[in-house]
Design a protein around this motif. Sequence first.
Motif, PDB file in Angstrom:
ATOM      1  N   LEU A  12       0.943  -1.233  -0.208  1.00  0.00           N
ATOM      2  CA  LEU A  12       0.038   0.000   0.058  1.00  0.00           C
ATOM      3  C   LEU A  12       0.845   1.268   0.025  1.00  0.00           C
ATOM      4  N   SER A  13       1.753   1.144   0.824  1.00  0.00           N
ATOM      5  CA  SER A  13       2.815   2.492   1.112  1.00  0.00           C
ATOM      6  C   SER A  13       3.505   2.769  -0.478  1.00  0.00           C
ATOM      7  N   GLY A  14       4.288   1.563  -1.060  1.00  0.00           N
ATOM      8  CA  GLY A  14       4.825   1.811  -2.291  1.00  0.00           C
ATOM      9  C   GLY A  14       3.953   2.327  -3.375  1.00  0.00           C
ATOM     10  N   ILE A  31       9.350  -1.293  -8.164  1.00  0.00           N
ATOM     11  CA  ILE A  31       9.928  -2.560  -8.111  1.00  0.00           C
ATOM     12  C   ILE A  31       9.322  -3.497  -7.157  1.00  0.00           C
ATOM     13  N   GLU A  32       9.002  -4.701  -7.220  1.00  0.00           N
ATOM     14  CA  GLU A  32       8.357  -5.459  -6.307  1.00  0.00           C
ATOM     15  C   GLU A  32       8.933  -6.807  -6.362  1.00  0.00           C
ATOM     16  N   ALA A  33       9.202  -7.437  -5.330  1.00  0.00           N
ATOM     17  CA  ALA A  33       9.979  -8.739  -5.346  1.00  0.00           C
ATOM     18  C   ALA A  33       8.829  -9.709  -5.646  1.00  0.00           C
ATOM     19  N   ARG A  34       7.619  -9.589  -5.029  1.00  0.00           N
ATOM     20  CA  ARG A  34       6.760 -10.606  -5.355  1.00  0.00           C
ATOM     21  C   ARG A  34       6.103 -10.613  -6.526  1.00  0.00           C
ATOM     22  N   GLU A  35       5.305 -11.784  -6.837  1.00  0.00           N
ATOM     23  CA  GLU A  35       4.767 -11.699  -8.436  1.00  0.00           C
ATOM     24  C   GLU A  35       3.477 -10.892  -8.336  1.00  0.00           C
ATOM     25  N   GLY A  39       1.791  -6.512  -1.157  1.00  0.00           N
ATOM     26  CA  GLY A  39       2.707  -6.751   0.365  1.00  0.00           C
ATOM     27  C   GLY A  39       1.716  -7.577   1.289  1.00  0.00           C
ATOM     28  N   ARG A  40       1.389  -7.008   2.333  1.00  0.00           N
ATOM     29  CA  ARG A  40       0.734  -7.614   3.409  1.00  0.00           C
ATOM     30  C   ARG A  40      -0.800  -7.539   3.172  1.00  0.00           C
ATOM     31  N   VAL A  41      -1.227  -6.777   2.414  1.00  0.00           N
ATOM     32  CA  VAL A  41      -2.554  -6.765   1.817  1.00  0.00           C
ATOM     33  C   VAL A  41      -2.863  -8.121   0.956  1.00  0.00           C
ATOM     34  N   SER A  58      -7.735  -6.489   7.520  1.00  0.00           N
ATOM     35  CA  SER A  58      -9.338  -6.032   7.105  1.00  0.00           C
ATOM     36  C   SER A  58      -9.938  -4.946   7.769  1.00  0.00           C
ATOM     37  N   TRP A  59      -9.305  -4.445   8.602  1.00  0.00           N
ATOM     38  CA  TRP A  59     -10.181  -3.293   9.503  1.00  0.00           C
ATOM     39  C   TRP A  59      -9.354  -2.116   9.120  1.00  0.00           C
ATOM     40  N   PHE A  60     -10.045  -0.926   9.306  1.00  0.00           N
ATOM     41  CA  PHE A  60      -9.702   0.407   9.566  1.00  0.00           C
ATOM     42  C   PHE A  60     -10.836   1.133  10.437  1.00  0.00           C
ATOM     43  N   ARG A 139      13.796  -8.183  -7.291  1.00  0.00           N
ATOM     44  CA  ARG A 139      14.270  -7.969  -5.819  1.00  0.00           C
ATOM     45  C   ARG A 139      15.294  -7.133  -5.900  1.00  0.00           C
ATOM     46  N   LEU A 140      15.177  -6.259  -4.725  1.00  0.00           N
ATOM     47  CA  LEU A 140      16.236  -5.189  -4.741  1.00  0.00           C
ATOM     48  C   LEU A 140      17.331  -5.769  -3.710  1.00  0.00           C
ATOM     49  N   LEU A 141      18.451  -5.825  -4.082  1.00  0.00           N
ATOM     50  CA  LEU A 141      19.562  -6.259  -3.513  1.00  0.00           C
ATOM     51  C   LEU A 141      20.581  -5.595  -2.584  1.00  0.00           C
ATOM     52  N   GLY A 333       6.682   2.905   4.077  1.00  0.00           N
ATOM     53  CA  GLY A 333       6.450   1.649   4.594  1.00  0.00           C
ATOM     54  C   GLY A 333       5.788   1.899   6.072  1.00  0.00           C
ATOM     55  N   THR A 334       4.810   1.245   6.458  1.00  0.00           N
ATOM     56  CA  THR A 334       4.014   1.607   7.800  1.00  0.00           C
ATOM     57  C   THR A 334       4.895   1.792   8.773  1.00  0.00           C
ATOM     58  N   GLU A 335       6.194   0.825   9.056  1.00  0.00           N
ATOM     59  CA  GLU A 335       6.951   0.902  10.311  1.00  0.00           C
ATOM     60  C   GLU A 335       7.500   2.454  10.466  1.00  0.00           C
ATOM     61  N   GLY A 341       1.919   3.862  12.889  1.00  0.00           N
ATOM     62  CA  GLY A 341       3.053   2.702  12.465  1.00  0.00           C
ATOM     63  C   GLY A 341       2.314   1.477  12.752  1.00  0.00           C
ATOM     64  N   GLY A 342       2.345   0.725  11.772  1.00  0.00           N
ATOM     65  CA  GLY A 342       1.892  -0.719  11.647  1.00  0.00           C
ATOM     66  C   GLY A 342       0.625  -0.881  10.925  1.00  0.00           C
ATOM     67  N   TYR A 343       0.011   0.246  10.908  1.00  0.00           N
ATOM     68  CA  TYR A 343      -1.559   0.070  10.258  1.00  0.00           C
ATOM     69  C   TYR A 343      -1.468   0.508   8.943  1.00  0.00           C
ATOM     70  N   LEU A 344      -2.498   0.315   8.227  1.00  0.00           N
ATOM     71  CA  LEU A 344      -2.816   0.963   6.756  1.00  0.00           C
ATOM     72  C   LEU A 344      -2.708   2.231   6.744  1.00  0.00           C
ATOM     73  N   GLU A 345      -2.977   2.991   7.734  1.00  0.00           N
ATOM     74  CA  GLU A 345      -3.090   4.477   7.974  1.00  0.00           C
ATOM     75  C   GLU A 345      -1.363   4.691   7.733  1.00  0.00           C
TER      76      GLU A 345
HETATM   77  C1  LIG Z   1      -2.335 -10.814   9.239  1.00  0.00           C
HETATM   78  C2  LIG Z   1      -2.506  -9.254   9.251  1.00  0.00           C
HETATM   79  C3  LIG Z   1      -3.599  -8.528   9.786  1.00  0.00           C
HETATM   80  C4  LIG Z   1      -3.246  -7.028   9.577  1.00  0.00           C
HETATM   81  N1  LIG Z   1      -4.533  -6.224  10.032  1.00  0.00           N
HETATM   82  C5  LIG Z   1      -4.377  -4.937  10.069  1.00  0.00           C
HETATM   83  C6  LIG Z   1      -5.918  -4.366  10.176  1.00  0.00           C
HETATM   84  O1  LIG Z   1      -6.913  -4.947  10.394  1.00  0.00           O
HETATM   85  N2  LIG Z   1      -5.744  -3.000  10.018  1.00  0.00           N
HETATM   86  C7  LIG Z   1      -4.510  -2.284   9.851  1.00  0.00           C
HETATM   87  O2  LIG Z   1      -4.730  -1.209   9.678  1.00  0.00           O
HETATM   88  N3  LIG Z   1      -3.559  -3.048   9.360  1.00  0.00           N
HETATM   89  C8  LIG Z   1      -3.414  -4.291   9.653  1.00  0.00           C
HETATM   90  N4  LIG Z   1      -2.178  -5.077   9.200  1.00  0.00           N
HETATM   91  C9  LIG Z   1      -0.880  -4.198   8.692  1.00  0.00           C
HETATM   92  C10 LIG Z   1      -0.939  -3.687   7.423  1.00  0.00           C
HETATM   93  O3  LIG Z   1      -1.072  -5.039   6.476  1.00  0.00           O
HETATM   94  C11 LIG Z   1       0.040  -3.098   6.893  1.00  0.00           C
HETATM   95  O4  LIG Z   1       0.470  -2.006   7.881  1.00  0.00           O
HETATM   96  C12 LIG Z   1       0.274  -2.655   5.653  1.00  0.00           C
HETATM   97  O5  LIG Z   1      -0.371  -3.403   4.638  1.00  0.00           O
HETATM   98  C13 LIG Z   1       1.849  -2.137   5.360  1.00  0.00           C
HETATM   99  O6  LIG Z   1       1.935  -1.822   3.983  1.00  0.00           O
HETATM  100  P1  LIG Z   1       3.525  -1.534   3.556  1.00  0.00           P
HETATM  101  O7  LIG Z   1       3.419  -1.166   2.081  1.00  0.00           O
HETATM  102  O8  LIG Z   1       4.092  -0.351   4.325  1.00  0.00           O
HETATM  103  O9  LIG Z   1       4.293  -2.885   3.642  1.00  0.00           O
HETATM  104  P2  LIG Z   1       4.304  -3.943   3.101  1.00  0.00           P
HETATM  105  O10 LIG Z   1       2.586  -4.350   2.610  1.00  0.00           O
HETATM  106  O11 LIG Z   1       4.880  -5.250   3.647  1.00  0.00           O
HETATM  107  O12 LIG Z   1       4.923  -3.746   1.674  1.00  0.00           O
HETATM  108  C14 LIG Z   1       6.319  -3.939   1.435  1.00  0.00           C
HETATM  109  C15 LIG Z   1       6.648  -4.491   0.140  1.00  0.00           C
HETATM  110  O13 LIG Z   1       7.959  -4.865  -0.256  1.00  0.00           O
HETATM  111  C16 LIG Z   1       8.196  -5.765  -0.894  1.00  0.00           C
HETATM  112  N5  LIG Z   1       9.550  -6.165  -0.614  1.00  0.00           N
HETATM  113  C17 LIG Z   1      10.339  -6.527   0.452  1.00  0.00           C
HETATM  114  N6  LIG Z   1      11.490  -6.768   0.226  1.00  0.00           N
HETATM  115  C18 LIG Z   1      11.863  -6.529  -1.040  1.00  0.00           C
HETATM  116  C19 LIG Z   1      13.044  -6.507  -1.889  1.00  0.00           C
HETATM  117  N7  LIG Z   1      14.108  -6.669  -1.451  1.00  0.00           N
HETATM  118  N8  LIG Z   1      12.856  -5.749  -3.188  1.00  0.00           N
HETATM  119  C20 LIG Z   1      11.697  -5.546  -3.569  1.00  0.00           C
HETATM  120  N9  LIG Z   1      10.588  -5.657  -2.921  1.00  0.00           N
HETATM  121  C21 LIG Z   1      10.709  -5.984  -1.578  1.00  0.00           C
HETATM  122  C22 LIG Z   1       7.174  -6.982  -0.339  1.00  0.00           C
HETATM  123  O14 LIG Z   1       7.008  -7.851  -1.065  1.00  0.00           O
HETATM  124  C23 LIG Z   1       5.944  -5.963  -0.281  1.00  0.00           C
HETATM  125  O15 LIG Z   1       5.045  -5.924  -1.258  1.00  0.00           O
HETATM  126  C24 LIG Z   1      -2.271  -6.550   9.375  1.00  0.00           C
HETATM  127  C25 LIG Z   1      -1.452  -7.030   8.789  1.00  0.00           C
HETATM  128  C26 LIG Z   1      -1.313  -8.571   8.676  1.00  0.00           C
HETATM  129  C27 LIG Z   1      -0.262  -9.204   8.003  1.00  0.00           C
END
Ligand SMILES: Cc1cc2nc3c(=O)[nH]c(=O)nc-3n(C[C@H](O)[C@H](O)[C@H](O)COP(=O)(O)OP(=O)(O)OC[C@H]3O[C@@H](n4cnc5c(N)ncnc54)[C@H](O)[C@@H]3O)c2cc1C
Length: 374
Positions: A12-14, A31-35, A39-41, A58-60, A139-141, A333-335, A341-345
Motif C-alpha cells: 500500500l505504501s509503495g 519494483i516489487e519482489a513478489r509476483e 505486500g501484506r494486503v 481487514s479493518w480500519f 528484488r532489490l539486493l 512503509g508503515t513502520e 505505525g503498523g497500520y494501513l493508515e
Molecule cells: C495478518 C495481518 C492482519 C493485519 N490487520 C490489519 C488491520 O486490520 N488494519 C490495519 O490497519 N493494518 C493491519 N495489518 C497491517 C497492514 O497490513 C500493514 O500496515 C500494511 O499492509 C503495510 O503496508 P506497507 O506497504 O508499508 O508494507 P508491505 O505491505 O509489507 O509492503 C512492502 C513490500 O515490499 C516488498 N519487498 C520486500 N523486500 C523487497 C525487496 N528486497 N525488493 C523489492 N521488494 C521488496 C514486499 O514484497 C511488499 O510488497 C495487518 C497485517 C497482517 C499481516
Amino acid sequence: MSHPVVVIGAGLSGLHASRLLVQAGQKVLLIEARERLGGRVLSQGLPSAAHRADLGPSWFWPGLNPRVERLAAEFGLGVYPQYARGATAIEGQDGQVRKQQSSWEQSPSSYRIEGGTQSLIERSYERIQDQVDLKTGTRLLGMKLRVDAVELTLKDASGSWTQLASQVVLTVPPRLTAQDLQMEPSWPEALVKDMRNTPTWMAGQAKFVAIYQNAFWREAGWSGAAMSHRGPMVEIHDASDATGQTAALFGFVGASPAYRAGIGTEALASQSLAQLVRLFGPAAATPLWSGVKDWAQEPLTASESDRQPLAYHPMYGDPVVPGEWGQRLWLAGTERSANYGGYLEGALDAAEQAVKGLLAQVAKQSLRQQINTP
Ligand SMILES: Cc1cc2nc3c(=O)[nH]c(=O)nc-3n(C[C@H](O)[C@H](O)[C@H](O)COP(=O)(O)OP(=O)(O)OC[C@H]3O[C@@H](n4cnc5c(N)ncnc54)[C@H](O)[C@@H]3O)c2cc1C
C-alpha cells in the motif's frame, strides 16, 4: 535522459507513493519482489464471487484513519462496520463452548472495505498503470550512493543488473532492510541495530478464512465472534460482505510460528475448520472456500526475529537516514510512520511524508541547476 524515481515495494505504501509521485509529474519505476501487488494486503476467495476474505488486514477505523477513509471514498469503495450482532462464543481449553450473550463490539468500531482491502491496492494501481513502469518478481539486493544518482542492484528470474535512480523511496520493512540489503556506503551499526529491533507489524501472524453459502451462525444467534483458549484460532470474527449474502468467518491463529511450520498449512487449515465446527456446529464443516496465510513463513514480510510473538504494539518513530543518503533516499512503509505505525493508515502516512521530502529536495536541486546554468 534523467533517471527515474525508483519506488521499492508495491504494498500500500509503495503504490500510494508512486501515485503521489506520478501526480507530481515524476517518472516512476516501481519494483516489487513478489509476483503480485499488495505486500501484506491480500484478499482471496472464490473466483466467481464478488466478495473476498482478507488474509492480511481487514479493518480500519473511520475518524482515526482519515487517509484510508479518504482513499476508499475517492475510489468509490463502500465501507461497512464489522458485524458484531449476537452472542460471542467462548471456548475453554477442554473444547467446551459457552455462549456469552453480549456482543463483541469493538470501540471505536472497526470497518471493512467492500471487495476486501485488496480493492484499495487494485484501485491504486489502476490509477497509475499507464504512467508507472512496474517490475514484479524483481528484488532489490543493494544500493550504492553515487554523486549524481543511486545505483540499485536488482535481481529477477533472468539474473541481476543495475539501475540508476535519481531518487529512491524504500518501503521494505526496517528489519528486512537491515537483514537483506547491502548499502554502500554502509549504514552506522547503531542504526542497523535499531532497524533489526523494529518488529514488522503482524509479520508473525497467521489467519484462516472460510467462505460459506450463508451466515448460518447468525441464524443461530451467534455474531461469529469467538475467543478460544484451545485454538488453533484464538480470536474469530464474521468476515461476510456488507449484505451478508456472501458469508465468511476468519480467525487469528494463536499457535506459534514454530508449531505452524511444523504441522504445515494443510493440517492447520483442517484443525481450524474443526474448531469452527466445535464453535458453530456441523454446517461449518463444508465451506465453499477456505484458506490459510502464514505470514511468518513469508521471507518478503517476516524476518527470523518476527517469528517471536509480540506482546505489545511497538513504538514506531520517524525514519532516520544517514546524512550522506539524505538527499536521495526516502524511507516509507508503515513502520516508518510515527503516528500510525503498523497500520494501513501508517503505510499511507509514511508514503506521504517520504514523497513530500523527496519533492522538496527535487525542487531544491532544480533551483540550484537553474542558478548554475549560464
Ligand atoms: C495478518 C495481518 C492482519 C493485519 N490487520 C490489519 C488491520 O486490520 N488494519 C490495519 O490497519 N493494518 C493491519 N495489518 C497491517 C497492514 O497490513 C500493514 O500496515 C500494511 O499492509 C503495510 O503496508 P506497507 O506497504 O508499508 O508494507 P508491505 O505491505 O509489507 O509492503 C512492502 C513490500 O515490499 C516488498 N519487498 C520486500 N523486500 C523487497 C525487496 N528486497 N525488493 C523489492 N521488494 C521488496 C514486499 O514484497 C511488499 O510488497 C495487518 C497485517 C497482517 C499481516
